[in-house]
Enzyme design. Structure first.
Site, PDB file in Angstrom:
ATOM      1  N   LYS A  49      44.193  45.788  42.220  1.00  0.00           N
ATOM      2  CA  LYS A  49      42.844  46.242  41.923  1.00  0.00           C
ATOM      3  C   LYS A  49      42.769  47.472  40.919  1.00  0.00           C
ATOM      4  O   LYS A  49      43.641  48.274  40.949  1.00  0.00           O
ATOM      5  CB  LYS A  49      42.132  46.407  43.130  1.00  0.00           C
ATOM      6  CG  LYS A  49      40.577  46.748  42.981  1.00  0.00           C
ATOM      7  CD  LYS A  49      39.751  46.758  44.309  1.00  0.00           C
ATOM      8  CE  LYS A  49      38.343  46.837  44.196  1.00  0.00           C
ATOM      9  NZ  LYS A  49      37.662  47.078  45.437  1.00  0.00           N
ATOM     10  N   LYS A  74      41.806  42.364  29.027  1.00  0.00           N
ATOM     11  CA  LYS A  74      41.072  41.385  30.029  1.00  0.00           C
ATOM     12  C   LYS A  74      39.595  41.519  29.181  1.00  0.00           C
ATOM     13  O   LYS A  74      38.757  42.451  29.197  1.00  0.00           O
ATOM     14  CB  LYS A  74      40.719  41.998  31.452  1.00  0.00           C
ATOM     15  CG  LYS A  74      40.059  40.917  32.390  1.00  0.00           C
ATOM     16  CD  LYS A  74      40.389  41.332  33.861  1.00  0.00           C
ATOM     17  CE  LYS A  74      39.904  40.298  34.670  1.00  0.00           C
ATOM     18  NZ  LYS A  74      40.077  40.373  36.030  1.00  0.00           N
ATOM     19  N   CYS A  80      34.594  44.906  33.216  1.00  0.00           N
ATOM     20  CA  CYS A  80      34.008  44.876  34.645  1.00  0.00           C
ATOM     21  C   CYS A  80      32.233  45.034  34.253  1.00  0.00           C
ATOM     22  O   CYS A  80      31.901  46.077  33.424  1.00  0.00           O
ATOM     23  CB  CYS A  80      34.314  46.133  35.433  1.00  0.00           C
ATOM     24  SG  CYS A  80      33.328  46.354  36.882  1.00  0.00           S
TER      25      CYS A  80
END
Length: 431
Positions: A97, A233, A195
């Site tokens: 995480k 990402k 995110c």
């Protein structure tokens, strides 16, 4: 804006004061990769014998994995206990995480998940097809996570542990975070530029991934410091996902991971009239994942893979596919579109860590059906079948004309043959 000089220093071993020729080919800098950076070769391991099970092992950016299934960053990689379980069950790699320097700023709420079901609003006994979260990155102290990374690498030295990292807009902050994380022995870094909720308010996550100028600068800082492979990402919440992917690769990243969750509002409870997930009567848009996002994820992965092939062909970059993978057959689709590895996060939350065995068995079943021995035998195979709508029209017109020509039979007496005489005759009969 960071210049290319810092990245060139890391790749070529040149000092920052070295003067490069005006016609220096920056795209060739990877041929100067120093020994302290893991090699970039992307290939499957040796082919399995014809009479054995298909070989699922892959080597990506120099990292050897027993299979292409990777725990995606999120709850399944939140602490030592669950990451150890993932390794014990046989996952190819684990991405922890996301961590940052100051976990005290990370405050989660509960409930923080909501599900989309196939039935009508409020239905209880229906299949879950979508999953939304408003969860933030790790709220555990960085030092605690670092100790656990180190412990995992000591206990599983041959398994691949990847740290997901995110930091505020600060060069020194990124450098400190990278240095501390790399000291634990992690094998690679995945940079969370994607995110969609909470973190962008602090100029983190998608706030960077959606701004290519900012992304280029931050990638420059990261790749000037990192000594292990770096994956960027990507956020799907952008018009053209190939733009940040291109910037990331040009700025020194070895790989792309896509996609992160899709910004969404899960729904409104028609009894209470409040949005879900409901926290003290309120909610906020969050990240959408699981089965329902797979077609979108496949499209984004296809776009990135085509860009990488056309603009970076011949260079060893990697692509990690993410989005709605629940079966080994789902994974095969991502690999057919060019993915080296396939990440699973929500699927683990639904099915558990042991699900990797099913994933591997199903992927091997697919490979047997097509006589594929290794992942490389079919990786990217289906990219060749994508084209433009204009080209589809042209192809169909030509096919229709060909079928009409075949139905009309022979065009000239010279086309008659002895062997096919009867069929040739029938081809020109109208009833």
């Amino acid at each position: 804006m960071a210049s290319m000089s810092s990245a060139l220093t890391r790749f070529s071993g040149l000092s920052s004061k070295t003067t490069l020729s005006p016609d220096f080919d920056h795209s060739s800098r990877r041929t100067f990769l120093p020994p302290n950076r893991v090699g970039l070769k992307i290939s499957s391991s040796s082919s399995a014998a014809a009479d054995s099970e298909p070989d699922l092992s892959v080597t990506v950016n120099g990292l050897k994995m027993p299979n292409p299934f990777v725990i995606g960053s999120g709850p399944p990689g939140t602490n030592y206990t669950v990451m150890k379980r993932a390794f014990d069950e046989g996952w190819g790699a684990v991405i922890a995480k996301t961590v940052s320097l100051d976990a005290s700023k990370v405050i989660n709420v509960t409930p923080r998940y909501a599900r989309l079901k196939t039935g009508s609003n409020g239905s209880a006994k229906t299949d879950v097809i979508g999953w939304q979260n408003i969860e933030l990155i790790s709220d555990r102290p960085l030092e605690t996570m670092l100790k656990e990374f180190k412990q995992l690498k000591q206990e599983y030295p041959d398994r691949i542990l990847i740290a997901s990292i995110m930091e505020e807009y600060s060069k020194t902050g990124w450098e400190e975070l990278i240095d501390r994380v790399e000291q634990t022995g992690v094998d690679a870094l995945e940079i969370n530029f994607s995110c969609p909720h909470g973190m962008p308010e602090r100029r983190m996550g998608a706030a960077v991934g959606q701004d290519c100028a900012l992304l280029e600068e931050v990638c420059g800082w990261i790749n000037a410091k990192a000594t292990v492979p770096v994956w960027a990402k990507m956020t799907p919440n952008i018009t053209d996902i190939t733009e940040p992917a291109r910037v990331s690769l040009k700025s020194g990243c070895e790989g792309i991971a896509a996609i992160n969750t899709i910004m969404s509002v899960m729904g409104i409870d028609l009894k209470t009239l409040h949005p879900e997930p409901c926290v003290e009567g309120y909610s906020t848009p969050g990240g959408y994942s699981y089965k329902a996002v797979r077609p979108i994820a496949l499209s984004k992965v296809m776009n990135i893979a085509q860009m990488m092939k056309s603009e970076f062909g011949g260079k060893d970059y990697s692509l990690s596919g993410i989005g709605g993978v629940e079966t080994g057959y789902d994974a095969a689709e991502f690999i057919l579109l060019g993915s080296n590895t396939v990440q699973v996060c929500t699927g683990v939350m639904v099915h558990g860590y042991g699900h990797v065995k099913t994933l591997c068995a199903e992927l091997q079943d697919f490979m047997k059906q097509h006589n594929f021995s290794t992942i490389e035998d079919f990786r990217g195979h289906s990219l060749q079948y994508f084209t433009t709508h204009t080209d589809l029209v042209r192809r169909q017109k030509e096919a229709i004309e060909q079928r009409k020509a075949e139905r009309k039979g022979l065009k000239s007496d010279k086309d008659w043959t002895g062997d096919g005489f009867v069929k040739e005759t029938e081809s020109m009969v109208s009833n």
